[in-house]
Design a protein around this motif. Structure first.
Motif, PDB file in Angstrom:
ATOM      1  N   GLU A 148     -13.206 -28.420   6.399  1.00  0.00           N
ATOM      2  CA  GLU A 148     -11.859 -28.632   6.919  1.00  0.00           C
ATOM      3  C   GLU A 148     -10.902 -27.984   5.927  1.00  0.00           C
ATOM      4  OE1 GLU A 148      -8.723 -32.198   8.026  1.00  0.00           O
ATOM      5  OE2 GLU A 148     -10.688 -32.710   7.222  1.00  0.00           O
ATOM      6  N   ILE A 149     -10.383 -26.830   6.293  1.00  0.00           N
ATOM      7  CA  ILE A 149      -9.462 -26.091   5.433  1.00  0.00           C
ATOM      8  C   ILE A 149      -8.071 -26.316   5.993  1.00  0.00           C
ATOM      9  CG2 ILE A 149      -8.844 -23.825   4.520  1.00  0.00           C
ATOM     10  CD1 ILE A 149     -11.768 -22.980   5.021  1.00  0.00           C
ATOM     11  N   VAL A 150      -7.219 -27.003   5.232  1.00  0.00           N
ATOM     12  CA  VAL A 150      -5.964 -27.471   5.813  1.00  0.00           C
ATOM     13  C   VAL A 150      -4.785 -27.267   4.868  1.00  0.00           C
ATOM     14  CG1 VAL A 150      -6.421 -29.840   5.047  1.00  0.00           C
ATOM     15  CG2 VAL A 150      -4.862 -29.451   6.948  1.00  0.00           C
ATOM     16  N   PHE A 151      -3.668 -26.850   5.453  1.00  0.00           N
ATOM     17  CA  PHE A 151      -2.385 -26.792   4.751  1.00  0.00           C
ATOM     18  C   PHE A 151      -1.471 -27.772   5.478  1.00  0.00           C
ATOM     19  CE2 PHE A 151       1.920 -25.177   4.026  1.00  0.00           C
ATOM     20  CZ  PHE A 151       1.918 -25.066   2.645  1.00  0.00           C
ATOM     21  N   THR A 193      -0.309 -32.064  10.147  1.00  0.00           N
ATOM     22  CA  THR A 193      -1.393 -31.104  10.386  1.00  0.00           C
ATOM     23  C   THR A 193      -2.726 -31.685   9.930  1.00  0.00           C
ATOM     24  OG1 THR A 193       0.130 -29.252  10.172  1.00  0.00           O
ATOM     25  CG2 THR A 193      -2.204 -28.755   9.886  1.00  0.00           C
ATOM     26  N   ARG A 194      -2.711 -32.440   8.835  1.00  0.00           N
ATOM     27  CA  ARG A 194      -3.940 -33.070   8.334  1.00  0.00           C
ATOM     28  C   ARG A 194      -4.529 -34.030   9.364  1.00  0.00           C
ATOM     29  NH1 ARG A 194      -6.232 -33.199   3.730  1.00  0.00           N
ATOM     30  NH2 ARG A 194      -4.411 -32.508   2.572  1.00  0.00           N
ATOM     31  N   LYS A 195      -3.675 -34.789  10.063  1.00  0.00           N
ATOM     32  CA  LYS A 195      -4.163 -35.728  11.081  1.00  0.00           C
ATOM     33  C   LYS A 195      -4.874 -34.992  12.204  1.00  0.00           C
ATOM     34  CE  LYS A 195      -0.569 -39.172  10.290  1.00  0.00           C
ATOM     35  NZ  LYS A 195       0.656 -39.781  10.855  1.00  0.00           N
ATOM     36  N   VAL A 233     -12.866 -25.427  10.072  1.00  0.00           N
ATOM     37  CA  VAL A 233     -11.700 -25.752  10.881  1.00  0.00           C
ATOM     38  C   VAL A 233     -10.502 -25.428   9.994  1.00  0.00           C
ATOM     39  CG1 VAL A 233     -10.413 -27.569  12.056  1.00  0.00           C
ATOM     40  CG2 VAL A 233     -12.919 -27.533  12.171  1.00  0.00           C
ATOM     41  N   ILE A 234      -9.779 -24.384  10.333  1.00  0.00           N
ATOM     42  CA  ILE A 234      -8.652 -23.915   9.520  1.00  0.00           C
ATOM     43  C   ILE A 234      -7.368 -24.329  10.213  1.00  0.00           C
ATOM     44  CG2 ILE A 234      -7.554 -21.922   8.454  1.00  0.00           C
ATOM     45  CD1 ILE A 234     -10.287 -20.451   8.709  1.00  0.00           C
ATOM     46  N   SER A 235      -6.625 -25.240   9.578  1.00  0.00           N
ATOM     47  CA  SER A 235      -5.468 -25.853  10.223  1.00  0.00           C
ATOM     48  C   SER A 235      -4.191 -25.620   9.437  1.00  0.00           C
ATOM     49  CB  SER A 235      -5.699 -27.354  10.357  1.00  0.00           C
ATOM     50  OG  SER A 235      -6.912 -27.616  11.031  1.00  0.00           O
ATOM     51  N   VAL A 236      -3.157 -25.169  10.156  1.00  0.00           N
ATOM     52  CA  VAL A 236      -1.855 -24.905   9.535  1.00  0.00           C
ATOM     53  C   VAL A 236      -0.735 -25.342  10.469  1.00  0.00           C
ATOM     54  CG1 VAL A 236      -2.753 -22.921   8.243  1.00  0.00           C
ATOM     55  CG2 VAL A 236      -1.608 -22.562  10.432  1.00  0.00           C
ATOM     56  N   PRO A 237       0.435 -25.645   9.907  1.00  0.00           N
ATOM     57  CA  PRO A 237       1.604 -25.894  10.747  1.00  0.00           C
ATOM     58  C   PRO A 237       2.259 -24.567  11.114  1.00  0.00           C
ATOM     59  CG  PRO A 237       2.171 -26.244   8.452  1.00  0.00           C
ATOM     60  CD  PRO A 237       0.701 -25.916   8.485  1.00  0.00           C
ATOM     61  N   VAL A 241      -6.575 -23.962  14.039  1.00  0.00           N
ATOM     62  CA  VAL A 241      -5.722 -25.023  14.570  1.00  0.00           C
ATOM     63  C   VAL A 241      -4.297 -24.772  14.108  1.00  0.00           C
ATOM     64  CG1 VAL A 241      -5.258 -27.494  14.655  1.00  0.00           C
ATOM     65  CG2 VAL A 241      -7.638 -26.673  14.524  1.00  0.00           C
ATOM     66  N   CYS A 242      -3.392 -24.692  15.066  1.00  0.00           N
ATOM     67  CA  CYS A 242      -1.966 -24.535  14.797  1.00  0.00           C
ATOM     68  C   CYS A 242      -1.277 -25.801  15.282  1.00  0.00           C
ATOM     69  CB  CYS A 242      -1.453 -23.322  15.554  1.00  0.00           C
ATOM     70  SG  CYS A 242       0.322 -23.299  15.755  1.00  0.00           S
ATOM     71  N   VAL A 243      -0.506 -26.430  14.401  1.00  0.00           N
ATOM     72  CA  VAL A 243       0.208 -27.649  14.762  1.00  0.00           C
ATOM     73  C   VAL A 243       1.700 -27.348  14.760  1.00  0.00           C
ATOM     74  CG1 VAL A 243       0.638 -30.045  14.127  1.00  0.00           C
ATOM     75  CG2 VAL A 243      -1.638 -29.057  13.789  1.00  0.00           C
ATOM     76  N   TYR A 244       2.358 -27.724  15.847  1.00  0.00           N
ATOM     77  CA  TYR A 244       3.786 -27.450  15.964  1.00  0.00           C
ATOM     78  C   TYR A 244       4.481 -28.673  16.536  1.00  0.00           C
ATOM     79  CZ  TYR A 244       2.930 -26.573  20.944  1.00  0.00           C
ATOM     80  OH  TYR A 244       2.583 -26.681  22.261  1.00  0.00           O
TER      81      TYR A 244
END
Length: 123
Positions: free
Chosen positions: A5-8, A14-16, A53-57, A84-87
């Motif tokens: 889980e690669i997350v910013f 975004t972490r959730k 899983v690469i997640s960023v806002p 994963v893009c969170v907006y």
């Protein structure tokens, strides 16, 4: 196979979302926090059997500039990647396209992408 889980996630939203996506793949994930500026990202290396899983806002429809720099230090080595893009307060626009470019440059094989809505940090 390991799931990374690669997350910013400076504010936690975004972490959730990232945790939900990564947890659906495997309950035992390795977390790489791109938000931590002290982390030695050059030591993070995957194999082609791994999934990341690469997640960023989304910031104004783009990836945060620091994400490109930090993710570029990680060695994907052909690992599969779910982006994963969170907006929240506006459209995600080019965030996933930019994240795909950065992930491929870091050696990942992009197999899927998700755009997810979360509460905006100003709410």
């Amino acid at each position: 196979m390991s799931v990374f889980e690669i997350v910013f996630s400076p504010t936690g939203g975004t972490r959730k979302v990232s945790g939900l996506v990564a947890g659906a793949l495997d309950n035992n994930t390795v977390t790489v926090d791109l938000t931590d500026s002290g982390l030695d990202l050059s030591a993070v290396s995957m194999t082609e059997d791994d999934v990341a899983v690469i997640s960023v806002p989304a910031y104004a429809g783009r990836i945060p500039a620091v994400v490109a720099d930090r993710l570029g230090m990680v060695r994907g080595n052909g690992a599969r990647a779910v982006l994963v893009c969170v907006y929240g307060n506006r459209a995600f626009e080019d965030t996933l396209v930019e994240l795909e470019d950065v992930a491929k440059h870091a050696g990942f094989r992009v197999i899927a992408a998700v755009a997810a809505i979360a509460e905006h940090s100003i709410a």
